[in-house]
Enzyme design. Structure first.
Site, short mmCIF file in Angstrom:
data_model
loop_
_atom_site.label_atom_id
_atom_site.label_comp_id
_atom_site.label_asym_id
_atom_site.label_seq_id
_atom_site.Cartn_x
_atom_site.Cartn_y
_atom_site.Cartn_z
N GLU A 129 0.98 -1.16 0.21
CA GLU A 129 0.07 -0.06 -0.10
C GLU A 129 0.83 1.25 -0.18
O GLU A 129 1.79 1.20 0.60
CB GLU A 129 -0.88 -0.04 1.25
CG GLU A 129 -1.82 -1.02 1.21
CD GLU A 129 -2.82 -1.19 2.55
OE1 GLU A 129 -4.00 -1.18 2.10
OE2 GLU A 129 -2.45 -0.95 3.49
N CYS A 160 7.13 -6.94 6.37
CA CYS A 160 8.20 -6.43 7.20
C CYS A 160 8.37 -7.50 8.15
O CYS A 160 7.71 -8.22 8.58
CB CYS A 160 7.62 -5.22 8.11
SG CYS A 160 9.07 -4.43 8.94
N CYS A 167 2.42 -3.08 15.41
CA CYS A 167 2.16 -2.61 14.10
C CYS A 167 1.61 -3.64 13.17
O CYS A 167 2.05 -4.69 13.25
CB CYS A 167 3.58 -2.29 13.46
SG CYS A 167 3.77 -2.03 11.53
N GLY A 205 7.27 -2.02 5.54
CA GLY A 205 8.57 -2.55 5.52
C GLY A 205 9.59 -1.64 6.24
O GLY A 205 9.27 -0.50 6.73
N SER A 258 12.67 5.07 14.82
CA SER A 258 11.16 4.47 15.54
C SER A 258 11.84 4.39 16.84
O SER A 258 12.26 3.01 17.15
CB SER A 258 10.47 3.53 14.91
OG SER A 258 10.13 4.01 13.56
N CYS A 382 -0.03 5.62 10.36
CA CYS A 382 1.15 4.78 10.45
C CYS A 382 0.85 3.65 11.16
O CYS A 382 0.02 3.27 12.13
CB CYS A 382 1.99 5.52 11.56
SG CYS A 382 3.17 6.64 10.69
N1 SAH Z 1 9.76 0.09 9.30
C1 SAH Z 1 10.31 1.74 9.45
C2 SAH Z 1 9.22 2.31 8.78
C3 SAH Z 1 7.72 2.02 8.70
S1 SAH Z 1 6.67 2.16 9.92
C4 SAH Z 1 10.07 1.82 10.84
O1 SAH Z 1 9.74 1.30 11.95
O2 SAH Z 1 10.77 3.26 11.24
C5 SAH Z 1 6.25 4.04 10.17
C6 SAH Z 1 6.39 4.55 11.70
O3 SAH Z 1 5.07 4.28 12.20
C7 SAH Z 1 7.05 3.86 12.60
O4 SAH Z 1 7.77 4.94 13.43
C8 SAH Z 1 6.59 2.91 13.46
O5 SAH Z 1 6.80 2.34 14.47
C9 SAH Z 1 5.18 3.64 13.49
N2 SAH Z 1 4.14 2.58 13.60
C10 SAH Z 1 3.95 1.46 13.66
N3 SAH Z 1 2.87 0.83 14.21
C11 SAH Z 1 2.31 2.00 14.50
C12 SAH Z 1 0.72 2.09 15.37
N4 SAH Z 1 0.16 1.08 15.31
N5 SAH Z 1 0.51 3.48 15.53
C13 SAH Z 1 1.38 4.30 15.79
N6 SAH Z 1 2.65 4.56 14.93
C14 SAH Z 1 2.73 2.96 14.48
#
Ligand code: SAH
Length: 402
Positions: A129, A160, A167, A205, A258, A382
């Site tokens: 997506e 991922c 996530c 990812g 993150s 996110c």
């Molecule tokens: N793998 C990379 C990029 C993808 S996620 C990473 O982890 O940085 C993009 C952002 O969304 C990351 O900061 C991740 O931790 C956050 N994220 C993932 N699941 C989430 C959720 N359920 N609520 C809020 N942020 C979330």
């Protein structure tokens, strides 16, 4: 929302949902499974490979510049419509250099049409997506105010392997890496609607686990499409060696880390890769990135109610970031209320706790702004990207009072 999906894809979606609901946690996966390679595409070629490739296909070398202008310049991806190319050559050019990479399965919109999430099917059936968010659109209050701009949130892998338990993507596991051209194609597709001013690798990812393709894709975006490197954000769980490599690329990208917890004990559970690259090493590498590039680093922090949102953790985060004489100017914290995923035992922090968290960071001199959660109602925010058609009504916790 299973429309557009095949029966097999719907069955796989149900299986994944059951897995998440059962609260099972996946193992970490750094190496992508070996799968069939996506067909070679023009956007896979570096600039110096293009003229030789064109010559090899029996075409005059000047065609390379034409292809660049069509694909990167005007976002045209189908040579059948390129009238400056002899009709007799179009099919051959299409199959040699422009195989279709993304086919749109469905599109969901929110925020008065200014947030669009697209589900793409790749050549081998993998689903990814991307989300395009427009800001400052006149007459569309939910797009916010300010200068008119657009951010594309794109995917670097199908699934991922980082297995973060909060996530949705992380809980689906890793299917495969995307190719350079599959990443670039998301930008080109978005640009047909509105040219993105910003690109964030915050879709599906872990970009630093698909390093080569991601860097090549970024070079196409900057050198060929003409996006500003400063407008591109690479978000990572903290793969330290790759963060250090990124610092040496000579690209003024924005790095987002993150973090989600300032202490190893909690971060080991929220971001499992922390067991390999602990908090102190991740923050050191983030600071080194700032030193090498002069670019302020973003720290992502999903605020999870009663898990990582305590005032003492805000203080610990403030101390961690500004410790070792680093000061506060190198970093910006983006707390984001958790977007609860289907079956999640966690939910977003209370507003009062969110405010106190930010207040404490500010007291440490650290810049912090709560990130918006555009597209939540279409599972486009996110951490919600699952590319498996989960019914949006499953996101029950989002309507809980905070
Ligand atoms: N793998 C990379 C990029 C993808 S996620 C990473 O982890 O940085 C993009 C952002 O969304 C990351 O900061 C991740 O931790 C956050 N994220 C993932 N699941 C989430 C959720 N359920 N609520 C809020 N942020 C979330």
């Amino acid at each position: 929302m299973t429309e557009g999906l095949t029966a097999a894809e719907v069955a796989k979606a149900a299986e994944l949902d059951a897995h998440v609901r059962a609260g099972r946690v996946l193992p970490l996966r750094l190496d992508a499974p070996r799968r069939g390679k996506p067909p070679r595409h023009w956007a896979d070629l570096a600039p110096d490979e293009r003229r030789p490739a064109v010559a090899e296909a029996g075409l005059p070398a000047f065609r390379a510049a034409q292809f660049d202008a069509h694909y990167f310049g005007r976002s045209e991806d189908d040579p059948a419509a390129w009238t400056d190319l002899p009709a007799s050559a179009r099919d051959a050019v299409a199959s040699a250099f422009f195989p279709p990479l993304l086919s749109g399965v469905r599109e969901q919109t929110a925020d008065e049409g200014t947030t669009v999430k697209t589900l793409w099917r790749l050549f081998d059936g993998a689903l990814v997506e991307s989300v395009l968010m427009e800001y400052g659109v006149p007459g569309r209050a939910s797009s916010g105010s300010g200068r008119r701009r657009a951010t594309l949130c794109l995917s670097s892998q199908a699934g991922c392997g980082m297995a973060c338990p909060f996530c949705a993507t992380g809980q689906g596991g890793l299917e495969r890496n995307l190719s350079t051209a599959e990443i670039v194609a998301q930008v080109v597709a978005a640009a047909r609607r509105v040219r993105p001013s910003n690109v964030v690798f915050m879709g599906m990812g872990e970009p630093m686990a698909n390093y080569k393709a991601v860097i090549a894709a970024i070079r196409r975006m900057v050198d060929d499409i003409g996006l500003s490197a400063r407008g591109i954000t690479v978000s990572t769980v903290g793969l330290v060696p790759r963060m250090r490599a990124l610092a040496a690329e000579g690209l003024p990208l924005t790095l987002a880390v993150s973090l989600h917890a300032p202490d190893d004990e909690l971060r080991d559970t929220l971001v499992p890769i922390n067991t390999r690259f602990p908090v102190a090493e991740v923050v050191d590498a983030a600071y080194a990135y700032f030193e090498a590039t002069g670019r302020r680093v973003s720290i992502e922090y999903a605020l999870i109610r009663d898990i990582n949102d305590q005032a003492w953790r805000a203080d610990a985060l403030g101390a961690l970031l500004s410790g070792h004489g680093r000061g506060a100017g190198w970093v910006h914290v983006n707390p984001i209320p958790l977007n609860p995923t289907p079956g999640s035992k966690w939910t977003a922090s209370r507003r009062a706790d969110e405010h106190e968290f930010v207040r404490r960071l500010h007291a440490h001199g650290i810049a912090a702004t709560v990130r918006d959660t555009r597209g939540r109602e279409i599972d486009g925010a996110c951490g919600q990207l699952a590319a498996r058609g989960a019914p949006s009504s499953d996101v029950t916790a989002q309507s809980q009072p905070r």
